[in-house]
Scaffold this motif. Structure first.
Motif, PDB file in Angstrom:
ATOM      1  N   THR A 251     -40.924  73.932 -29.349  1.00 52.95           N
ATOM      2  CA  THR A 251     -39.574  73.981 -28.725  1.00 52.95           C
ATOM      3  C   THR A 251     -39.752  75.277 -27.645  1.00 52.95           C
ATOM      4  O   THR A 251     -40.110  76.412 -27.816  1.00 52.95           O
ATOM      5  CB  THR A 251     -38.647  74.432 -29.998  1.00 52.95           C
ATOM      6  N   PHE A 252     -39.117  74.644 -26.511  1.00 55.80           N
ATOM      7  CA  PHE A 252     -38.859  75.628 -25.555  1.00 55.80           C
ATOM      8  C   PHE A 252     -37.201  76.039 -25.370  1.00 55.80           C
ATOM      9  O   PHE A 252     -36.483  75.100 -25.624  1.00 55.80           O
ATOM     10  CB  PHE A 252     -39.074  75.157 -24.134  1.00 55.80           C
ATOM     11  N   THR A 253     -36.774  77.207 -25.377  1.00 54.82           N
ATOM     12  CA  THR A 253     -35.677  77.777 -25.237  1.00 54.82           C
ATOM     13  C   THR A 253     -35.532  78.322 -23.983  1.00 54.82           C
ATOM     14  O   THR A 253     -35.920  79.463 -23.614  1.00 54.82           O
ATOM     15  CB  THR A 253     -35.135  78.571 -26.331  1.00 54.82           C
ATOM     16  N   ILE A 254     -34.405  77.893 -23.229  1.00 53.70           N
ATOM     17  CA  ILE A 254     -34.051  78.404 -21.887  1.00 53.70           C
ATOM     18  C   ILE A 254     -32.699  79.188 -21.883  1.00 53.70           C
ATOM     19  O   ILE A 254     -31.753  78.243 -22.543  1.00 53.70           O
ATOM     20  CB  ILE A 254     -34.161  77.298 -20.815  1.00 53.70           C
ATOM     21  N   GLU A 255     -32.689  80.203 -21.551  1.00 56.47           N
ATOM     22  CA  GLU A 255     -31.120  80.803 -21.728  1.00 56.47           C
ATOM     23  C   GLU A 255     -30.925  81.399 -20.178  1.00 56.47           C
ATOM     24  O   GLU A 255     -31.669  82.224 -19.466  1.00 56.47           O
ATOM     25  CB  GLU A 255     -31.392  82.278 -22.660  1.00 56.47           C
TER      26      GLU A 255
ATOM     27  N   GLN B 170     -40.735  62.481 -31.431  1.00 57.09           N
ATOM     28  CA  GLN B 170     -39.233  62.517 -30.933  1.00 57.09           C
ATOM     29  C   GLN B 170     -39.087  63.721 -30.088  1.00 57.09           C
ATOM     30  O   GLN B 170     -39.694  64.653 -30.293  1.00 57.09           O
ATOM     31  CB  GLN B 170     -38.568  62.821 -32.378  1.00 57.09           C
ATOM     32  N   LEU B 171     -38.524  63.560 -29.013  1.00 55.71           N
ATOM     33  CA  LEU B 171     -38.085  64.617 -27.980  1.00 55.71           C
ATOM     34  C   LEU B 171     -36.756  64.688 -27.907  1.00 55.71           C
ATOM     35  O   LEU B 171     -35.702  63.808 -27.927  1.00 55.71           O
ATOM     36  CB  LEU B 171     -38.632  63.980 -26.631  1.00 55.71           C
ATOM     37  N   THR B 172     -36.248  65.964 -28.224  1.00 49.66           N
ATOM     38  CA  THR B 172     -34.833  66.285 -28.561  1.00 49.66           C
ATOM     39  C   THR B 172     -34.552  67.345 -27.455  1.00 49.66           C
ATOM     40  O   THR B 172     -34.969  68.252 -27.248  1.00 49.66           O
ATOM     41  CB  THR B 172     -34.475  66.855 -29.753  1.00 49.66           C
ATOM     42  N   VAL B 173     -33.428  67.136 -26.760  1.00 49.45           N
ATOM     43  CA  VAL B 173     -32.867  68.198 -25.698  1.00 49.45           C
ATOM     44  C   VAL B 173     -31.665  68.351 -26.014  1.00 49.45           C
ATOM     45  O   VAL B 173     -30.624  67.389 -26.266  1.00 49.45           O
ATOM     46  CB  VAL B 173     -32.924  67.645 -24.239  1.00 49.45           C
TER      47      VAL B 173
ATOM     48  N   GLU C 265     -21.410  85.239 -21.464  1.00 51.75           N
ATOM     49  CA  GLU C 265     -21.775  83.913 -21.649  1.00 51.75           C
ATOM     50  C   GLU C 265     -22.962  83.555 -21.423  1.00 51.75           C
ATOM     51  O   GLU C 265     -23.506  83.837 -20.384  1.00 51.75           O
ATOM     52  CB  GLU C 265     -20.682  83.079 -21.166  1.00 51.75           C
ATOM     53  N   THR C 266     -23.720  82.832 -22.056  1.00 55.71           N
ATOM     54  CA  THR C 266     -25.196  82.069 -21.782  1.00 55.71           C
ATOM     55  C   THR C 266     -25.145  80.672 -22.092  1.00 55.71           C
ATOM     56  O   THR C 266     -24.766  80.083 -23.070  1.00 55.71           O
ATOM     57  CB  THR C 266     -26.107  82.935 -22.572  1.00 55.71           C
ATOM     58  N   PHE C 267     -25.754  80.022 -21.122  1.00 54.61           N
ATOM     59  CA  PHE C 267     -25.985  78.526 -21.369  1.00 54.61           C
ATOM     60  C   PHE C 267     -27.395  78.353 -22.011  1.00 54.61           C
ATOM     61  O   PHE C 267     -28.258  79.053 -21.256  1.00 54.61           O
ATOM     62  CB  PHE C 267     -26.013  77.954 -20.007  1.00 54.61           C
ATOM     63  N   VAL C 268     -27.772  77.920 -23.172  1.00 53.74           N
ATOM     64  CA  VAL C 268     -28.882  77.728 -23.797  1.00 53.74           C
ATOM     65  C   VAL C 268     -29.274  76.210 -23.857  1.00 53.74           C
ATOM     66  O   VAL C 268     -28.585  75.370 -24.159  1.00 53.74           O
ATOM     67  CB  VAL C 268     -28.841  78.337 -25.134  1.00 53.74           C
TER      68      VAL C 268
END
Length: 97
Positions: A88-92, A12-15, A26-29
């Motif tokens: 898991t990759f997290t982009i901020e 499973q790939l979840t975005v 404010e940050t877009f994550v």
């Protein structure tokens, strides 16, 4: 493509995305999670280095370029991974008014 390669037997790939607000910042994550084979701890510290690849046909430039683009936008990229469970990759990215 890395996530798809890591899930050769299926998975499973979840975005997901959200806007986080701490104080007035404010940050877009964005999180990208797969249920693949995971990244070995000894490899994890090298994945953003140019030309580092464990793939037979990989150039090792994808994550290095991705990190560079994110940092040019004053953002951050983080990774967590567990062998045989996934990554898991997290982009901020900061949101400017």
């Amino acid at each position: 493509l890395n996530a798809i390669d890591a899930m050769s037997g299926g998975g499973q790939l979840t975005v997901a995305s959200l806007v986080s607000r701490i104080s007035s910042l404010e940050t877009f994550v964005i999180t990208i999670t797969d249920t693949g084979s995971g990244i070995a701890p000894e490899d994890l510290k090298h994945i953003f280095e140019p030309f580092f690849s464990k793939k037979a046909s990989g150039t090792g430039l994808g994550l290095a370029i991705t990190q560079s683009i994110i940092e040019e936008h004053k953002g951050k990229i983080k990774v967590t991974s567990t062998i045989n469970e996934g990554t898991t990759f997290t982009i901020e990215l900061p949101i400017k008014s």
